[in-house]
Motif scaffolding. Sequence first.
Motif, short mmCIF file in Angstrom:
data_model
loop_
_atom_site.label_atom_id
_atom_site.label_comp_id
_atom_site.label_asym_id
_atom_site.label_seq_id
_atom_site.Cartn_x
_atom_site.Cartn_y
_atom_site.Cartn_z
N SER A 138 0.85 -0.96 -0.05
CA SER A 138 -0.06 0.01 0.17
C SER A 138 1.08 1.15 0.08
O SER A 138 0.85 2.10 -0.77
CB SER A 138 -0.93 -0.20 1.29
OG SER A 138 -1.69 1.01 1.40
N ASN A 144 0.93 4.12 -2.95
CA ASN A 144 0.94 5.60 -2.76
C ASN A 144 2.10 6.45 -3.06
O ASN A 144 2.01 7.45 -3.58
CB ASN A 144 0.77 5.98 -1.43
CG ASN A 144 -0.86 5.14 -0.90
OD1 ASN A 144 -1.73 5.09 -1.70
ND2 ASN A 144 -1.03 4.87 0.34
N ASN A 167 1.92 9.26 -5.98
CA ASN A 167 2.36 10.35 -5.54
C ASN A 167 3.84 11.00 -6.53
O ASN A 167 3.56 12.21 -6.79
CB ASN A 167 2.94 10.61 -4.24
CG ASN A 167 1.52 10.59 -3.25
OD1 ASN A 167 0.70 10.61 -3.87
ND2 ASN A 167 2.00 10.18 -2.08
N ARG A 208 -5.89 4.47 -8.41
CA ARG A 208 -6.48 4.56 -7.14
C ARG A 208 -7.74 3.60 -7.22
O ARG A 208 -7.83 2.78 -6.13
CB ARG A 208 -6.81 5.71 -6.50
CG ARG A 208 -5.79 6.75 -6.18
CD ARG A 208 -6.12 7.83 -5.25
NE ARG A 208 -4.83 8.55 -4.59
CZ ARG A 208 -4.77 9.62 -4.91
NH1 ARG A 208 -5.35 10.40 -5.66
NH2 ARG A 208 -3.26 10.18 -4.33
#
Length: 66
Positions: free
Chosen positions: A20, A24, A28, A54
């Motif tokens: 996870s 992320n 980003n 996402r």
Amino acid sequence: MNVNSIVTMILRMVMRTVVSKGMNAGINAMSKRNGPDGASAPGPDTRKTQQRARQAIKIGRRFGKF
């Protein structure tokens, strides 16, 4: 509960957290890239790709429960 199932349970929890955080970080990093015209703001296709990524993560979590 035997030791094997406890180790497997803990390993799954750790791997879920690591994956996870990696996803992320990748999303980003993708959002910080320059836009198509060289501007510092991300382009609309970058935002859509980020949104799709996402959404795919959410779907993957749903299917992972079964």
